[in-house]
Write a protein that holds these residues in place. Structure first.
Motif, PDB file in Angstrom:
ATOM      1  N   ALA A 263       0.838  -1.206   0.000  1.00  0.00           N
ATOM      2  CA  ALA A 263       0.000   0.000   0.000  1.00  0.00           C
ATOM      3  C   ALA A 263       0.871   1.253   0.000  1.00  0.00           C
ATOM      4  CB  ALA A 263      -0.918  -0.008   1.221  1.00  0.00           C
ATOM      5  N   GLY A 264       1.992   1.228   0.736  1.00  0.00           N
ATOM      6  CA  GLY A 264       2.893   2.369   0.763  1.00  0.00           C
ATOM      7  C   GLY A 264       3.531   2.641  -0.588  1.00  0.00           C
ATOM      8  N   LEU A 265       3.756   1.604  -1.362  1.00  0.00           N
ATOM      9  CA  LEU A 265       4.313   1.788  -2.703  1.00  0.00           C
ATOM     10  C   LEU A 265       3.304   2.456  -3.627  1.00  0.00           C
ATOM     11  CD1 LEU A 265       6.138  -1.639  -3.187  1.00  0.00           C
ATOM     12  CD2 LEU A 265       7.207   0.600  -2.902  1.00  0.00           C
ATOM     13  N   ILE A 266       2.029   2.109  -3.494  1.00  0.00           N
ATOM     14  CA  ILE A 266       1.000   2.698  -4.356  1.00  0.00           C
ATOM     15  C   ILE A 266       0.801   4.180  -4.037  1.00  0.00           C
ATOM     16  CG2 ILE A 266      -1.479   2.638  -4.892  1.00  0.00           C
ATOM     17  CD1 ILE A 266      -1.370  -0.374  -4.622  1.00  0.00           C
ATOM     18  N   SER A 267       0.955   4.560  -2.771  1.00  0.00           N
ATOM     19  CA  SER A 267       0.844   5.971  -2.399  1.00  0.00           C
ATOM     20  C   SER A 267       2.197   6.676  -2.439  1.00  0.00           C
ATOM     21  CB  SER A 267       0.232   6.101  -0.999  1.00  0.00           C
ATOM     22  OG  SER A 267       0.993   5.375  -0.053  1.00  0.00           O
ATOM     23  N   ARG A 268       3.201   5.996  -2.893  1.00  0.00           N
ATOM     24  CA  ARG A 268       4.583   6.458  -3.028  1.00  0.00           C
ATOM     25  C   ARG A 268       5.168   6.983  -1.722  1.00  0.00           C
ATOM     26  NH1 ARG A 268       8.104  10.564  -6.834  1.00  0.00           N
ATOM     27  NH2 ARG A 268       9.957   9.258  -6.705  1.00  0.00           N
ATOM     28  N   LEU A 269       4.860   6.286  -0.639  1.00  0.00           N
ATOM     29  CA  LEU A 269       5.611   6.515   0.584  1.00  0.00           C
ATOM     30  C   LEU A 269       6.986   5.865   0.461  1.00  0.00           C
ATOM     31  CD1 LEU A 269       2.851   5.916   3.285  1.00  0.00           C
ATOM     32  CD2 LEU A 269       3.688   8.094   2.351  1.00  0.00           C
ATOM     33  N   HIS A 270       7.093   4.887  -0.422  1.00  0.00           N
ATOM     34  CA  HIS A 270       8.362   4.247  -0.755  1.00  0.00           C
ATOM     35  C   HIS A 270       8.432   4.122  -2.279  1.00  0.00           C
ATOM     36  CE1 HIS A 270       8.169   3.039   3.472  1.00  0.00           C
ATOM     37  NE2 HIS A 270       7.040   2.383   3.214  1.00  0.00           N
ATOM     38  N   ASP A 271       9.626   3.958  -2.786  1.00  0.00           N
ATOM     39  CA  ASP A 271       9.836   3.613  -4.188  1.00  0.00           C
ATOM     40  C   ASP A 271      10.319   2.178  -4.251  1.00  0.00           C
ATOM     41  OD1 ASP A 271       9.044   5.930  -5.427  1.00  0.00           O
ATOM     42  OD2 ASP A 271      11.042   6.837  -5.460  1.00  0.00           O
ATOM     43  N   PRO A 272       9.874   1.409  -5.235  1.00  0.00           N
ATOM     44  CA  PRO A 272      10.304   0.006  -5.315  1.00  0.00           C
ATOM     45  C   PRO A 272      11.809  -0.108  -5.536  1.00  0.00           C
ATOM     46  CG  PRO A 272       9.117   0.662  -7.302  1.00  0.00           C
ATOM     47  CD  PRO A 272       8.959   1.770  -6.326  1.00  0.00           C
ATOM     48  N   THR A 273      12.394  -1.131  -4.935  1.00  0.00           N
ATOM     49  CA  THR A 273      13.799  -1.414  -5.174  1.00  0.00           C
ATOM     50  C   THR A 273      14.017  -1.855  -6.611  1.00  0.00           C
ATOM     51  OG1 THR A 273      13.973  -2.112  -2.857  1.00  0.00           O
ATOM     52  CG2 THR A 273      15.775  -2.739  -4.327  1.00  0.00           C
ATOM     53  N   ALA A 274      13.038  -2.575  -7.140  1.00  0.00           N
ATOM     54  CA  ALA A 274      13.059  -2.990  -8.544  1.00  0.00           C
ATOM     55  C   ALA A 274      11.615  -3.033  -9.028  1.00  0.00           C
ATOM     56  CB  ALA A 274      13.733  -4.357  -8.701  1.00  0.00           C
ATOM     57  N   GLY A 275      11.437  -2.927 -10.346  1.00  0.00           N
ATOM     58  CA  GLY A 275      10.094  -2.931 -10.910  1.00  0.00           C
ATOM     59  C   GLY A 275       9.494  -1.533 -10.924  1.00  0.00           C
ATOM     60  N   ALA A 276       8.190  -1.463 -11.183  1.00  0.00           N
ATOM     61  CA  ALA A 276       7.534  -0.168 -11.319  1.00  0.00           C
ATOM     62  C   ALA A 276       6.089  -0.248 -10.865  1.00  0.00           C
ATOM     63  CB  ALA A 276       7.594   0.314 -12.766  1.00  0.00           C
ATOM     64  N   VAL A 277       5.597   0.872 -10.317  1.00  0.00           N
ATOM     65  CA  VAL A 277       4.195   1.054  -9.967  1.00  0.00           C
ATOM     66  C   VAL A 277       3.648   2.152 -10.868  1.00  0.00           C
ATOM     67  CG1 VAL A 277       2.538   1.610  -8.146  1.00  0.00           C
ATOM     68  CG2 VAL A 277       4.665   0.399  -7.574  1.00  0.00           C
ATOM     69  N   ARG A 278       2.570   1.860 -11.580  1.00  0.00           N
ATOM     70  CA  ARG A 278       2.028   2.815 -12.543  1.00  0.00           C
ATOM     71  C   ARG A 278       0.542   3.058 -12.262  1.00  0.00           C
ATOM     72  NH1 ARG A 278       5.376  -0.572 -15.620  1.00  0.00           N
ATOM     73  NH2 ARG A 278       7.103   0.534 -16.680  1.00  0.00           N
ATOM     74  N   ILE A 279       0.121   4.277 -12.544  1.00  0.00           N
ATOM     75  CA  ILE A 279      -1.301   4.620 -12.546  1.00  0.00           C
ATOM     76  C   ILE A 279      -1.627   5.164 -13.930  1.00  0.00           C
ATOM     77  CG2 ILE A 279      -3.093   6.113 -11.591  1.00  0.00           C
ATOM     78  CD1 ILE A 279      -1.725   6.027  -8.931  1.00  0.00           C
ATOM     79  N   ASP A 280      -2.598   4.525 -14.562  1.00  0.00           N
ATOM     80  CA  ASP A 280      -2.967   4.880 -15.945  1.00  0.00           C
ATOM     81  C   ASP A 280      -1.743   4.882 -16.854  1.00  0.00           C
ATOM     82  OD1 ASP A 280      -5.531   5.160 -15.043  1.00  0.00           O
ATOM     83  OD2 ASP A 280      -5.478   7.341 -14.926  1.00  0.00           O
ATOM     84  N   GLY A 281      -0.860   3.911 -16.629  1.00  0.00           N
ATOM     85  CA  GLY A 281       0.304   3.734 -17.491  1.00  0.00           C
ATOM     86  C   GLY A 281       1.485   4.619 -17.192  1.00  0.00           C
ATOM     87  N   VAL A 282       1.380   5.528 -16.215  1.00  0.00           N
ATOM     88  CA  VAL A 282       2.472   6.451 -15.894  1.00  0.00           C
ATOM     89  C   VAL A 282       3.147   5.994 -14.601  1.00  0.00           C
ATOM     90  CG1 VAL A 282       3.114   8.837 -15.413  1.00  0.00           C
ATOM     91  CG2 VAL A 282       1.235   8.344 -16.998  1.00  0.00           C
TER      92      VAL A 282
END
Length: 625
Positions: free
Chosen positions: A424-443
């Protein structure tokens, strides 16, 4: 008015203008922590000088005033010489009036210039401190969550308030004090040579011991600083933790009041001892120096009276020279004292700059992708996401691939420590992933501004935080430009409008410290209304009802169901009965995604989800009997 340094022995060392507060002066033992702080985070003087960079013009004006004022002040001894040697003995009334009028004019002009200098220098210094405080506050807000989990709140507050305030005297007065004292010392020394070069040599004999003693005192003063600041940070932490509403409730229920009072007493006693040490640091050394200074005029009178050394000196010259001699040592020691105070404050600068130099790991990109939160669909995608906390020996999340379709409700379940809140913290960008990506509407979230991310993603957690202000201002905190009508609409959606309007003061009711005036469920619904006011496309519910009783949970759940309609919703659930109707249920175990499907599908598989469901169902049945 020209700034001067009081003759040593007339006040506690370092207690004059430009010195740090008593609480940050010195002890008699060298503090290894202070030395270690400066070794680990050294502060170049050019960085301190850079604080004055934006204020070059007023600094130049202040310097010019100081030079003019100091130069004018040197006229008085020469006027005194002619007054004694010429005007009074010859009963020259016209000359007498001119000389006396000149003395008054010098005083008036120097005092007027002093007022202007004080106003300009104080304004400049306060602007420097304002910039330093606001820069530090803004920087602290941008630091990652990990910084605040490992740093005491009292320590952060101490550096932002106590440390910055302790530097204020140095930053405000050091530049003007140096300029004043150097100008006065150079001018006075030149005037003394003009009057009598023989007596000038005698006066200069006292400078080496003065310099030596002043530096010894400066070294003494450096040692107390870190101890005092740490003690202040401890006290501030104790106040924050013990006298907040939560701290008071805890101390009353566990009976820790006497222990807390004893701990506070010990911290306060330590500060008292540091204050005593700071007042006495180097006091006997400076007293010795005062005796030496008192002996110098006597030697000058002796030299002036001996035929071999007098050189035909007049009484007026002797009086003028003695006045200049007194005026020489004050500014010269003032220069040394300013340097000592800067040295004393280096650990303070180090502590503040240490926070300012901490890297901001989550920040706006240099070239952000334009995003309009008002037209966002809210399609969330996690692609091969891995995350590990700093210092951890394993990943909190490991190769997660997950899609939250726009407008759908996705539930996230798993045992404690499985990685639910981290995701949940990754989706709200309280953290950034060590690897990979979290996108909203492709961004990718890392390509958006933080403001856009917070506008797209709303979070309601288990522990709601309400400010000590009115309900209206608590809600408006999320959207400062919100109208009263929008605030009421958000409250209705959160099923809390009727509760608020039933209060005597309605939306202007003060919620109290941390919202303790309201029950847990009421706080949760107010916090939910605050999130709704931002109208996010994605809603993250991080165990928002797990701490509530069944009746309150149902009330809050109705509000959540209403708010979730039409939004992409990620619900982290503790009670599985609350997420049976989710479009998708995702099961985490040890940071890995092990199952996904609907409630019925997962029960039919008989896997991890089914085990969790059966475990909760059995506990529910056993509770009834």
């Amino acid at each position: 008015m020209t700034a001067t340094t009081t003759l040593p022995g007339t006040r506690p060392p370092g207690g004059g203008r430009g010195g740090p507060p008593p609480s940050v002066r010195a002890s008699r033992k060298k503090d290894p922590a202070d030395v270690a702080q400066l070794e680990q985070h050294p502060v170049p003087l050019r960085r301190i000088a850079a604080l004055f960079g934006p204020h070059r013009r007023p600094l130049s004006v202040v310097t010019a005033i100081i030079v003019i004022s100091s130069s004018i002040g040197l006229v008085t001894p020469f006027l005194t010489k002619h007054l004694i040697d010429d005007a009074i003995p010859h009963q020259d009334v016209r000359l007498l009036l001119m000389l006396v009028g000149g003395m008054l004019a010098v005083t008036i002009v120097t005092q007027a210039l002093g007022v202007i200098q004080t106003w300009l220098s104080t304004k400049m210094g306060q602007q420097v401190m304002h910039g330093l405080r606001t820069d530090l506050f803004s920087h602290l807000q941008r630091l990652p969550l990990g910084f605040f989990t490992r740093t005491r709140g009292g320590e952060v507050q101490s550096r932002l308030t106590n440390d910055v305030n302790a530097m204020q005297g140095v930053v405000t007065n050091s530049a003007t004090s140096v300029a004043t004292n150097i100008t006065t010392a150079v001018g006075t020394a030149a005037a003394m040579v003009v009057l009598s070069w023989r007596l000038s040599l005698l006066s200069l004999l006292v400078l080496p011991p003065a310099i030596w003693l002043t530096r010894r005192v400066a070294r003494l003063r450096r040692t107390i600083q870190s101890r005092a600041q740490r003690a202040l940070a401890d006290m501030q932490t104790q106040i924050e933790e013990s006298l907040s509403i939560s701290g008071v409730i805890l101390s009353k229920t566990v009976g820790s009041g006497p222990a807390l009072s004893h701990r506070f007493h010990e911290t306060s006693s330590e500060l008292t001892e540091l204050e005593l040490q700071s007042q006495m640091a180097g006091r006997w050394r400076m007293g010795t120096m005062a005796i030496v200074f008192s002996a110098i005029p006597a030697l000058i009178y002796l030299a002036a009276g001996l035929p071999a050394t007098s050189g035909g000196m007049t009484i007026g010259t002797l009086v003028a020279f003695t006045a200049l001699q007194s005026a020489l040592f004050r500014p010269m020691l003032g220069v040394l004292n300013v340097g000592a105070e800067v040295v004393t404050s280096m650990a303070l600068f180090s502590r503040v700059f240490e926070f300012l130099d901490m890297p901001v790991t989550i920040d706006d990109p240099a070239d952000p992708t334009p995003v309009d939160p008002g037209t966002a669909q809210g399609d969330v995608t996690l692609t091969d996401v891995t995350f590990r906390y700093d210092g951890a020996d394993r990943n909190a999340l490991d190769h997660i691939d997950l899609e939250l379709p726009a407008g759908k409700q996705v539930a996230l379940v798993g045992a404690t420590g499985s990685g639910k809140s981290t995701l949940a913290g990754l989706i709200s960008r309280l953290h950034d992933p060590t690897a990979g990506a979290v996108r909203i509407d492709g961004v990718d979230l890392r390509d958006m501004t933080l403001q856009n991310v917070s506008a797209l993603v709303g979070v309601v957690s288990q522990q709601s935080y309400l400010l000590h202000t009115t309900i209206r201002e608590n809600l408006r905190y999320a959207s400062p430009d919100a109208t009263d009508e929008q605030i009421e609409q958000a409250a209705r959606a959160a099923q809390v409008h009727d509760l608020i309007t039933a209060l005597p003061d309605g939306y202007d009711t003060l919620v109290g410290a941390r919202g303790h005036r309201f029950s847990g469920g009421e706080q949760q619904r107010i916090a939910l209304a605050r999130t709704i006011l931002r109208d996010p496309a994605v809603l993250v519910l991080d165990e928002a009802t797990s701490a509530l009783d069944n009746t309150t949970e149902r009330a809050v759940q109705l509000a959540l169901d209403e708010v979730s309609r039409g939004r992409t919703t990620l619900t982290i659930a503790h009670r599985l009965s609350t997420i049976q109707g989710a479009d998708l249920i995702v099961v985490l175990d040890g940071g890995r995604l092990v199952e996904r499907g609907t409630h019925d599908d997962l029960l039919a598989r008989g896997g991890r989800y089914a085990a969790l469901w059966n475990s909760q169902s059995n506990r529910s049945v056993s509770t009834k009997y």
